[in-house]
Design a protein around this motif. Structure first.
Motif, short mmCIF file in Angstrom:
data_model
loop_
_atom_site.label_atom_id
_atom_site.label_comp_id
_atom_site.label_asym_id
_atom_site.label_seq_id
_atom_site.Cartn_x
_atom_site.Cartn_y
_atom_site.Cartn_z
N ALA A 46 -7.13 6.29 -32.77
CA ALA A 46 -5.98 5.92 -32.09
C ALA A 46 -6.35 6.50 -30.73
N ILE A 47 -7.04 7.51 -30.53
CA ILE A 47 -7.58 8.06 -29.12
C ILE A 47 -8.32 6.95 -28.36
N ALA A 48 -9.29 6.39 -29.10
CA ALA A 48 -10.38 5.58 -28.51
C ALA A 48 -9.62 4.05 -28.14
N LYS A 49 -8.30 3.82 -28.65
CA LYS A 49 -7.55 2.75 -28.41
C LYS A 49 -6.79 2.88 -27.73
N GLY A 50 -6.32 4.30 -26.95
CA GLY A 50 -5.22 4.73 -26.04
C GLY A 50 -4.03 4.57 -26.86
N THR A 51 -3.76 4.60 -27.93
CA THR A 51 -2.31 4.64 -28.35
C THR A 51 -1.94 5.99 -28.55
N LYS A 52 -2.81 7.15 -28.67
CA LYS A 52 -2.69 8.50 -28.50
C LYS A 52 -3.48 9.16 -27.33
N PRO A 53 -2.98 9.86 -26.62
CA PRO A 53 -3.77 10.35 -25.50
C PRO A 53 -4.96 11.25 -25.81
N PHE A 54 -5.92 11.28 -24.88
CA PHE A 54 -7.08 12.32 -25.38
C PHE A 54 -6.48 13.69 -25.34
N THR A 118 -15.50 13.70 -23.95
CA THR A 118 -14.59 14.34 -22.92
C THR A 118 -13.76 13.42 -22.39
N ASP A 119 -13.72 12.11 -23.15
CA ASP A 119 -12.57 11.29 -22.78
C ASP A 119 -12.67 10.18 -23.71
N ALA A 120 -11.54 9.36 -23.57
CA ALA A 120 -11.15 8.15 -24.64
C ALA A 120 -12.47 7.35 -24.92
N ALA A 121 -13.23 6.90 -23.81
CA ALA A 121 -14.29 6.16 -24.05
C ALA A 121 -15.49 6.81 -24.96
N GLY A 122 -15.54 8.04 -24.52
CA GLY A 122 -16.63 8.93 -25.53
C GLY A 122 -16.05 9.08 -26.96
N VAL A 123 -14.84 9.18 -27.21
CA VAL A 123 -14.17 9.24 -28.48
C VAL A 123 -14.40 7.89 -29.16
#
Length: 145
Positions: A46-54, A118-123
């Protein structure tokens, strides 16, 4: 004599129920552990897809859950606990490989914990790494019901 027979039969029946109950508890425990891993993967996705904030704390919790559970997971398959679960017989016949898959997931989770994203891309990268481990193990060691 009749009382003794009834007592022995009752005791035998209780022992059977206890054995079934203990077996069910083993299966339930490992299924709970895997559901927690699945929920953690869902949180990372969800974090990686941006549906939840980092959220660094959520990422740490999810990866920590995966790391902790997978290290204990291979020990949740005692002989005779293969009925009524999604565990494939290969777990018992090729246990060393099953344990190696679990160890790989555990070590990858530990590496991610050591260098937290440290960010969604890393997740997203972390989720891909962990997900590949999950998929590789599920192909061989999980029955599709």
């Amino acid at each position: 004599m009749k009382f003794r027979t009834i007592t022995l039969a009752t005791a035998a029946l209780c022992l059977c129920f206890t054995a079934v109950s203990a077996k069910d508890a083993v299966v339930e425990k490992r299924e709970t552990m895997m559901k927690q891993i699945g929920g953690s993967m869902g949180a990372l996705a969800a974090i990686a897809k941006g549906t939840k904030p980092f959220d660094a704390d959520a990422v740490k919790t999810a990866v920590s859950t995966i790391s902790t559970n997978i290290k204990a997971f291979p020990d949740q398959f005692p002989a005779g606990s293969d009925a009524d679960s999604e565990a494939a017989p290969a777990i018992w016949t090729n246990n060393a490989d099953f344990r190696a898959h679990a160890a790989k997931l555990g070590s990858d989770a530990d590496m991610i914990l050591a260098a937290m994203p440290t960010d969604a891309a890393g997740v997203g990268k972390a989720a891909q790494t962990l997900g590949a481990n999950c998929g590789a193990c599920h192909q061989t060691y999980r029955l599709k019901k």
